[in-house]
Motif scaffolding. Sequence first.
Motif, PDB file in Angstrom:
ATOM      1  N   TYR A  19     -32.487   3.067 -39.632  1.00  0.00           N
ATOM      2  CA  TYR A  19     -33.813   3.193 -40.245  1.00  0.00           C
ATOM      3  C   TYR A  19     -34.627   1.902 -40.159  1.00  0.00           C
ATOM      4  CZ  TYR A  19     -31.486   7.334 -41.943  1.00  0.00           C
ATOM      5  OH  TYR A  19     -30.780   8.514 -41.998  1.00  0.00           O
ATOM      6  N   GLY A  20     -34.085   0.889 -39.471  1.00  0.00           N
ATOM      7  CA  GLY A  20     -34.834  -0.315 -39.176  1.00  0.00           C
ATOM      8  C   GLY A  20     -34.994  -1.290 -40.315  1.00  0.00           C
ATOM      9  N   LEU A  21     -34.287  -1.106 -41.422  1.00  0.00           N
ATOM     10  CA  LEU A  21     -34.425  -2.000 -42.573  1.00  0.00           C
ATOM     11  C   LEU A  21     -33.116  -2.633 -43.033  1.00  0.00           C
ATOM     12  CD1 LEU A  21     -36.930  -0.071 -44.899  1.00  0.00           C
ATOM     13  CD2 LEU A  21     -37.376  -2.156 -43.594  1.00  0.00           C
ATOM     14  N   SER A  22     -31.992  -2.091 -42.594  1.00  0.00           N
ATOM     15  CA  SER A  22     -30.688  -2.526 -43.100  1.00  0.00           C
ATOM     16  C   SER A  22     -29.774  -2.890 -41.924  1.00  0.00           C
ATOM     17  CB  SER A  22     -30.079  -1.401 -43.945  1.00  0.00           C
ATOM     18  OG  SER A  22     -28.908  -1.818 -44.587  1.00  0.00           O
ATOM     19  N   PRO A  23     -29.913  -4.112 -41.388  1.00  0.00           N
ATOM     20  CA  PRO A  23     -29.258  -4.464 -40.126  1.00  0.00           C
ATOM     21  C   PRO A  23     -27.731  -4.441 -40.121  1.00  0.00           C
ATOM     22  CG  PRO A  23     -31.071  -5.969 -40.589  1.00  0.00           C
ATOM     23  CD  PRO A  23     -30.845  -5.164 -41.836  1.00  0.00           C
ATOM     24  N   LEU A  24     -27.100  -4.529 -41.286  1.00  0.00           N
ATOM     25  CA  LEU A  24     -25.640  -4.559 -41.315  1.00  0.00           C
ATOM     26  C   LEU A  24     -25.053  -3.178 -41.606  1.00  0.00           C
ATOM     27  CD1 LEU A  24     -25.060  -7.990 -43.098  1.00  0.00           C
ATOM     28  CD2 LEU A  24     -25.341  -7.476 -40.661  1.00  0.00           C
ATOM     29  N   THR A  25     -25.743  -2.162 -41.099  1.00  0.00           N
ATOM     30  CA  THR A  25     -25.283  -0.780 -41.236  1.00  0.00           C
ATOM     31  C   THR A  25     -25.311  -0.084 -39.877  1.00  0.00           C
ATOM     32  OG1 THR A  25     -27.494   0.155 -41.651  1.00  0.00           O
ATOM     33  CG2 THR A  25     -26.272  -0.663 -43.560  1.00  0.00           C
ATOM     34  N   ALA A  26     -24.646   1.039 -39.812  1.00  0.00           N
ATOM     35  CA  ALA A  26     -24.659   1.844 -38.586  1.00  0.00           C
ATOM     36  C   ALA A  26     -24.340   3.293 -38.930  1.00  0.00           C
ATOM     37  CB  ALA A  26     -23.649   1.313 -37.571  1.00  0.00           C
ATOM     38  N   LEU A  61     -18.236  18.466 -37.528  1.00  0.00           N
ATOM     39  CA  LEU A  61     -19.304  17.508 -37.255  1.00  0.00           C
ATOM     40  C   LEU A  61     -19.197  16.361 -38.258  1.00  0.00           C
ATOM     41  CD1 LEU A  61     -21.969  16.571 -35.943  1.00  0.00           C
ATOM     42  CD2 LEU A  61     -23.177  18.057 -37.565  1.00  0.00           C
ATOM     43  N   HIS A  62     -19.179  15.151 -37.739  1.00  0.00           N
ATOM     44  CA  HIS A  62     -18.986  13.982 -38.592  1.00  0.00           C
ATOM     45  C   HIS A  62     -20.157  13.018 -38.432  1.00  0.00           C
ATOM     46  CE1 HIS A  62     -14.907  15.496 -39.056  1.00  0.00           C
ATOM     47  NE2 HIS A  62     -14.896  15.641 -37.738  1.00  0.00           N
ATOM     48  N   ILE A  63     -20.846  12.751 -39.540  1.00  0.00           N
ATOM     49  CA  ILE A  63     -21.944  11.793 -39.572  1.00  0.00           C
ATOM     50  C   ILE A  63     -21.571  10.726 -40.593  1.00  0.00           C
ATOM     51  CG2 ILE A  63     -24.411  11.432 -39.961  1.00  0.00           C
ATOM     52  CD1 ILE A  63     -24.827  14.408 -39.313  1.00  0.00           C
ATOM     53  N   ILE A  64     -21.173   9.572 -40.112  1.00  0.00           N
ATOM     54  CA  ILE A  64     -20.609   8.524 -40.953  1.00  0.00           C
ATOM     55  C   ILE A  64     -21.635   7.430 -41.188  1.00  0.00           C
ATOM     56  CG2 ILE A  64     -18.774   6.800 -41.131  1.00  0.00           C
ATOM     57  CD1 ILE A  64     -17.211   8.593 -39.085  1.00  0.00           C
ATOM     58  N   THR A  65     -21.880   7.131 -42.447  1.00  0.00           N
ATOM     59  CA  THR A  65     -22.741   6.002 -42.790  1.00  0.00           C
ATOM     60  C   THR A  65     -21.853   4.787 -43.000  1.00  0.00           C
ATOM     61  OG1 THR A  65     -22.672   6.632 -45.141  1.00  0.00           O
ATOM     62  CG2 THR A  65     -24.504   7.460 -43.839  1.00  0.00           C
ATOM     63  N   ILE A  95     -18.679  -2.869 -33.187  1.00  0.00           N
ATOM     64  CA  ILE A  95     -20.121  -2.899 -33.412  1.00  0.00           C
ATOM     65  C   ILE A  95     -20.573  -4.359 -33.439  1.00  0.00           C
ATOM     66  CG2 ILE A  95     -22.018  -2.295 -34.965  1.00  0.00           C
ATOM     67  CD1 ILE A  95     -20.301  -0.021 -36.022  1.00  0.00           C
ATOM     68  N   LYS A  96     -21.556  -4.699 -32.614  1.00  0.00           N
ATOM     69  CA  LYS A  96     -22.097  -6.068 -32.569  1.00  0.00           C
ATOM     70  C   LYS A  96     -23.307  -6.160 -33.480  1.00  0.00           C
ATOM     71  CE  LYS A  96     -22.837 -10.276 -30.941  1.00  0.00           C
ATOM     72  NZ  LYS A  96     -23.871 -10.658 -31.933  1.00  0.00           N
ATOM     73  N   THR A  97     -23.295  -7.136 -34.370  1.00  0.00           N
ATOM     74  CA  THR A  97     -24.423  -7.345 -35.283  1.00  0.00           C
ATOM     75  C   THR A  97     -25.113  -8.666 -34.969  1.00  0.00           C
ATOM     76  OG1 THR A  97     -22.947  -8.380 -36.901  1.00  0.00           O
ATOM     77  CG2 THR A  97     -23.369  -6.006 -37.148  1.00  0.00           C
ATOM     78  N   MET A 184     -28.362   2.556 -46.539  1.00  0.00           N
ATOM     79  CA  MET A 184     -28.612   2.504 -45.103  1.00  0.00           C
ATOM     80  C   MET A 184     -30.030   2.058 -44.770  1.00  0.00           C
ATOM     81  SD  MET A 184     -25.700   3.382 -43.835  1.00  0.00           S
ATOM     82  CE  MET A 184     -26.080   3.731 -42.124  1.00  0.00           C
ATOM     83  N   GLY A 185     -30.886   1.928 -45.803  1.00  0.00           N
ATOM     84  CA  GLY A 185     -32.266   1.539 -45.570  1.00  0.00           C
ATOM     85  C   GLY A 185     -33.211   2.716 -45.382  1.00  0.00           C
ATOM     86  N   LYS A 186     -32.745   3.925 -45.631  1.00  0.00           N
ATOM     87  CA  LYS A 186     -33.619   5.099 -45.526  1.00  0.00           C
ATOM     88  C   LYS A 186     -34.475   5.204 -46.781  1.00  0.00           C
ATOM     89  CE  LYS A 186     -33.737  10.112 -44.962  1.00  0.00           C
ATOM     90  NZ  LYS A 186     -32.950  11.358 -44.759  1.00  0.00           N
ATOM     91  N   ILE A 187     -35.794   5.226 -46.608  1.00  0.00           N
ATOM     92  CA  ILE A 187     -36.708   5.372 -47.741  1.00  0.00           C
ATOM     93  C   ILE A 187     -36.880   6.851 -48.042  1.00  0.00           C
ATOM     94  CG2 ILE A 187     -39.078   5.013 -48.532  1.00  0.00           C
ATOM     95  CD1 ILE A 187     -39.140   2.468 -46.823  1.00  0.00           C
TER      96      ILE A 187
END
Length: 208
Positions: A19-26, A61-65, A95-97, A184-187
């Motif tokens: 969501y472009g606001l929380s860089p240490l998430t995926a 189906l797996h969607i992992i935050t 994952i590269k941060t 996750m930074g989702k508003i």
Amino acid sequence: DFEKKVYTLDDPMIVKDPYGLSPLTALILFKTDSKMNIEIEIPGKNKEGTLKYKLEGYNNLHIITEYGLYPDKKKIGFISAYDEQGKKIRKKIKIKTDKVEIDMPKVKILKKDQEKVKKGFLFISSFSGMYAIDLNGDVRWYIKDGIGGTSPITQLENDRFLAINNEMTRPPYYKSGFYELNIMGKIHKEYDVDGVHHNIVELPNKNY
């Protein structure tokens, strides 16, 4: 994009900072042939810095935050998938941060109080914005663009946060409103207020 390819546990789709606001998430997305229950592990510097959590239920189906990644690292994590008979499959992910994009003071841990830790972290607000450290004092999460600065962090019963926006109306700290967002930074919601600062309280009737 997810539907254009078959993503599996061996080759999942990984979306950094979705969501472009929380860089240490995926977000990690994949499908399994049989229904599986998923567990995430992000190894820390020690046991106290290691983050481990399970998702609910058995699904195809797996969607992992995924949150709590270390900044400026190519971090290895693990996904464990359990079938309904208890058989476990464990896979490694990388994952590269990037470096942290906001200014924050260095933290020295003098006393560790598990009572004040949420999701494995201590959440902090400064003039630069919102961030979180683990029990080793390492930064493991933050919201960029100055969102959440100048106000205490309010965590709601639904596990989301209230954070003052970054639109200054009257210096030095009056802002034009606040957001309800998740880790996750989702508003999820945006509220316009004529000059908000320092504190937002959730009332019993769910108003603020």
